[in-house]
Design an enzyme around this catalytic site. Structure first.
Site, short mmCIF file in Angstrom:
data_model
loop_
_atom_site.label_atom_id
_atom_site.label_comp_id
_atom_site.label_asym_id
_atom_site.label_seq_id
_atom_site.Cartn_x
_atom_site.Cartn_y
_atom_site.Cartn_z
N ASP A 16 51.23 48.16 35.09
CA ASP A 16 50.99 46.77 34.43
C ASP A 16 50.23 47.50 32.97
OD1 ASP A 16 51.28 44.45 35.93
OD2 ASP A 16 49.86 45.50 37.54
N ARG A 96 33.94 48.57 36.49
CA ARG A 96 34.26 47.69 35.16
C ARG A 96 33.45 47.89 34.08
NH1 ARG A 96 39.31 48.62 36.89
NH2 ARG A 96 40.13 47.01 38.17
N ASP A 125 37.82 40.86 37.85
CA ASP A 125 37.68 41.97 36.84
C ASP A 125 37.92 41.53 35.61
OD1 ASP A 125 37.46 43.82 38.71
OD2 ASP A 125 39.44 44.15 39.23
N SER A 176 47.99 45.83 45.79
CA SER A 176 47.42 45.86 44.68
C SER A 176 46.25 47.01 44.88
CB SER A 176 47.11 44.71 43.80
OG SER A 176 45.86 44.89 43.27
N1 ARG Z 1 37.91 42.01 45.29
C1 ARG Z 1 37.38 43.19 44.68
C2 ARG Z 1 36.40 42.99 43.49
O1 ARG Z 1 36.46 41.91 43.03
C3 ARG Z 1 38.30 44.17 44.31
C4 ARG Z 1 39.13 43.72 43.07
C5 ARG Z 1 40.24 44.73 42.92
N2 ARG Z 1 41.24 44.84 43.89
C6 ARG Z 1 42.34 45.60 43.94
N3 ARG Z 1 42.92 45.54 44.93
N4 ARG Z 1 43.00 45.84 42.61
O2 ARG Z 1 35.56 43.86 42.86
#
Ligand code: ARG
Length: 410
Positions: A16, A96, A125, A176
């Site tokens: 991505d 993040r 995110d 993912s």
């Molecule tokens: N659900 C988790 C969060 O909001 C992880 C998000 C990213 N997950 C991923 N498989 N890319 O912090």
């Protein structure tokens, strides 16, 4: 819309963000500076840099933020006992804000008026990036290509092929995945059916508990002021300790979490986590707090833990409330020093021992055997302290009771 100018993109080297480089250059005519932030677990930085340049970045930068991540983010969350909805140790959510901070700093250094990240419009995110960037660099334009381009997975892959962007074989797997040493997050594919048991092939860090060794493995974790500083008697820095513990606990099947979670954007989603080190450390830390904090501190701290987890999850890391809570947490950790012993066995981390120079546990008070200094006759006074409200309440009930219960009788 014509944008032009420089943009700093958070670049992981995955599909991505690689497509995003091309897309930003193509659609907005921008000079893309790719920023790769290593918060742990990034294996081949030179290869990622090379790929960014090949795909079309005018510049590619890598920052080693491993120590900062563990010490300033992860261990704060550990001291707070932060677990979102009682389950998720918040690995992705903690990464993040640090990446956002480095995006802002890099944009300032490079004279870029815009930053970009690869999050979609459905997850948490994007909010974590947007809010953190806005808090630290309010003048910056934020671009989230994957939120704008409206491509499906297949279309993204098609776009990559068309523009000669290498598509990793891993992408054929419909999951993912995001990972850093505090945990691995896995979603999409069959996991989107909350009734389906996660297939074994999604796991990379943990053995299946039923395949884990039958013999328990004992470990000792040393804490200083709520921070883990040693493993099995050996002093080590935070990142090394967490990485070692991921291996030890992972091979014993510890740290698999199946969480149907409440996203901040209003969606319920199912995510699987592998967090071996986080699971053990959070448990051990709580065990040491149970020994070194008073009952009232523990009760209050539990409330702070929930609040702190929500702050992290909801992207409010750079907020004054988090700083306020940090002051409380730091003060609470002054005496959380000692050693915890745990037994790792087939998916379970069982705390089997704890000791501390600042322990509030007194053998002489607790024992039922000889050496007891607790005068049990004193306990008869509890009736005066705790009994009074009970007495008043029950009297009130007696006087109002019959009235309320009275039914119209013929
Ligand atoms: N659900 C988790 C969060 O909001 C992880 C998000 C990213 N997950 C991923 N498989 N890319 O912090």
């Amino acid at each position: 819309m014509v944008r032009k100018g420089k943009v700093v993109l958070a670049y992981s080297g995955g599909l991505d963000t690689s497509v995003a480089i091309k897309w930003l250059a193509g659609k907005y005519n921008m000079d893309v500076i790719a920023l790769t932030v290593d918060i742990g677990g990034v294996t081949d930085v030179p290869a990622i840099i090379k790929k960014a340049e090949k795909v079309g970045a005018v510049k590619a930068i890598a920052v080693d933020a491993r120590e900062t991540f563990i010490n300033d983010y992860v261990f704060r969350a550990l001291q707070a006992d932060a677990l979102y909805e009682g389950q998720y140790p918040l690995a992705t959510a903690l990464g993040r804000p640090l990446i956002a901070k480095l995006l802002v700093e890099t944009a300032q250094k490079e004279g870029a008026a815009a930053v970009a990240h690869g999050s979609t419009g459905k997850g948490n995110d994007q909010v974590r990036f947007d809010v953190s960037i806005f808090a630290l660099g309010p003048g910056l334009t934020i671009i989230a290509p994957a939120r704008e381009w409206g491509m499906t997975r297949e279309e993204t892959i098609e776009y990559a092929h068309k523009h000669k962007i290498p598509v990793p074989v891993k992408v054929s797997k419909p999951y993912s995945i995001d990972e850093n040493p505090w945990g691995r997050s896995i979603e999409c594919g069959v996991l989107e059916d909350p009734w389906t048991e996660p297939p074994e092939d999604i796991y990379a860090w943990t053995k299946s508990p039923d395949k884990a060794p039958d013999k328990p493995e004992y470990i000792e974790i040393g804490f200083e002021k709520g921070i883990p500083v040693s493993l099995n008697g050996k002093k080590m820095d935070g990142m090394e300790l967490v990485e070692k513990l991921n291996v030890l606990a992972g091979r014993n099947g510890i740290g698999r979490i199946d969480h149907l979670e409440s996203r901040l954007v209003g969606i319920k989603s199912r995510e699987i986590y592998e967090s071996p080190a986080a699971t053990v450390l959070l448990k051990a830390h709580l065990a040491l707090e149970a020994m070194t904090l008073s009952r009232n501190q523990l009760r209050f701290k539990e409330k702070v833990a929930g609040e702190y987890a929500d702050i992290i999850y909801n992207g409010l890391w750079f907020s004054f409330l988090r700083e306020n809570l940090d002051a409380f947490i730091e003060s609470s950790q002054r005496f959380v020093t000692g050693t915890v012993r745990a037994k790792l066995i087939k998916g379970n981390c069982v705390i089997v021992g704890r000791k501390s120079p600042t322990s509030l546990y007194s053998f002489k008070l607790a024992t039922y055997d000889r050496g007891d200094i607790f005068d049990q006759r004193d306990s008869a006074s509890f009736i005066r302290i705790y009994g009074l409200p009970v007495k008043i309440q029950s009297q009130a009930q007696v006087s109002t009771g019959p009235k309320q219960k009275k039914k119209t009788q013929k």
